[in-house]
Write a protein that holds these residues in place. Structure first.
Motif, PDB file in Angstrom:
ATOM      1  N   THR A   1       0.847  -1.195   0.000  1.00 29.16           N
ATOM      2  CA  THR A   1       0.000   0.000   0.000  1.00 29.16           C
ATOM      3  C   THR A   1       0.882   1.244   0.000  1.00 29.16           C
ATOM      4  N   ASP A   2       0.257   2.381  -0.267  1.00 29.74           N
ATOM      5  CA  ASP A   2       1.006   3.641  -0.309  1.00 29.74           C
ATOM      6  C   ASP A   2       1.573   4.021   1.055  1.00 29.74           C
TER       7      ASP A   2
ATOM      8  N   PRO B   1      -2.204  -1.587  -5.525  1.00 29.94           N
ATOM      9  CA  PRO B   1      -2.136  -2.483  -4.364  1.00 29.94           C
ATOM     10  C   PRO B   1      -3.047  -3.702  -4.514  1.00 29.94           C
TER      11      PRO B   1
ATOM     12  N   GLU C   1      -1.976  -7.663  -4.230  1.00 31.23           N
ATOM     13  CA  GLU C   1      -2.621  -8.598  -3.308  1.00 31.23           C
ATOM     14  C   GLU C   1      -3.128  -9.831  -4.055  1.00 31.23           C
TER      15      GLU C   1
END
Length: 237
Positions: free
Chosen positions: A37-38, A186, A190
Motif C-alpha cells: 500500500t502507499d 495495491p 494482493e
C-alpha cells in the motif's frame, strides 16, 4: 507470481524445504499483501521487493549446487518475466499466458527427452543415487527385459510430462481467476500474493504427487522385470 517451484523431485532437508517455502512463498506473499500500500512500499516497490526474494534464493541455490540446473534457471526466468510484465503494467492476461506457457514448454521438452538417450526419468534415477543402476542393467540384460524397462521409462516420462501439462492448465485458470485488477495497484499485488500462496496447494502438490507416482511405477516394475526384490538393487549404506 511464479516462484521457483518448477522443479523435478529432489531430496531436500527440512532446512532447505523451509527456506524454499519462506523465500518463494511466505515472504513474497507477506510483502505483496501487507506492504504494497502507499503507506508502506507502494505497489511498484512492493512488487520489486517481493520478487527479490525468490530470485535471490534461486541464484543462491545455483551457486550452492555448483552447477547449472535447467529447472532452477527456468524458475528464475519465470519470476523475472512475471515481474517484468507487472512492472510494465501489461494486461494480466499475458501473465496467465506466461503461467501456462512455462510448464507447458517443460512438459513438451520432457516428452522430447523420451526420444533421446537421456529421458528425464532415467536422469532422475541417476541423480537420486538410490539404486545400483549397473546391477539393475545386468539383471535386465540377463532376463532379456531391457526393452520392457525402456518402455516403462517411456511411460513414466509421459506421466511426468502430463503433470506439467496439468500444471499449465491449472496455472492459467488460477491466474485468470485471481488477476483481475490493473497492474501497478495495491489490489493487483494482493491478487498476485493470493496466486502465489495458492500455487503450492493447488498446483505444486498435485503435480509433485503425480511425479512421485511415476517414479514409484518404475520401482514397482523392477521386481517384475528382474525377478528380484527392489531392495536388492539399493546401494548398501
Amino acid at each position: 507470481m511464479t516462484s521457483n517451484r518448477t522443479t523435478t523431485p529432489q531430496p531436500q532437508t527440512a532446512g532447505n524445504l523451509f527456506a524454499n517455502l519462506a523465500f518463494n512463498i511466505v515472504i513474497p506473499v507477506l510483502i505483496l499483501s501487507k506492504l504494497s500500500t502507499d503507506d508502506y512500499l507502494g505497489p511498484v516497490w512492493g512488487l520489486v521487493a517481493a520478487l527479490a526474494f525468490p530470485i535471490g534464493f534461486g541464484l543462491w541455490e545455483l551457486k550452492q549446487s555448483g552447477k547449472l540446473n535447467f529447472f532452477s534457471i527456468v524458475g528464475i526466468i519465470s519470476v523475472l518475466l512475471t515481474g517484468g510484465m507487472s512492472l510494465l503494467q501489461l494486461d494480466p492476461k499475458y501473465i496467465a499466458i506466461k503461467e501456462a506457457a512455462v510448464p507447458g514448454l517443460i512438459g513438451l521438452l520432457i516428452l522430447i527427452s523420451g526420444r533421446t538417450r537421456f529421458p528425464l526419468v532415467k536422469t532422475i534415477l541417476e541423480n537420486m543415487q538410490l539404486l545400483n543402476l549397473t546391477l539393475l542393467k545386468e539383471k535386465l540384460s540377463s532376463n532379456g527385459t531391457e526393452q520392457q524397462f525402456e518402455q516403462t521409462l517411456d511411460q513414466a516420462t509421459r506421466i511426468i510430462a502430463g503433470s506439467f501439462f496439468l500444471s499449465s492448465v491449472l496455472n492459467y485458470l488460477l491466474a485468470k481467476w485471481l488477476l483481475v485488477s490493473p497492474p501497478g495497484t495495491p489490489a493487483y499485488n494482493e491478487e498476485l500474493a493470493n496466486m502465489t500462496a495458492l500455487s503450492y496447494p493447488v498446483i505444486a502438490i498435485p503435480s509433485t504427487l503425480i511425479m512421485m507416482g511415476a517414479i514409484w511405477y518404475v520401482f514397482s516394475r523392477i521386481p517384475k522385470l528382474t525377478g528380484q526384490s527392489l531392495e536388492s538393487f539399493f546401494h548398501e549404506q
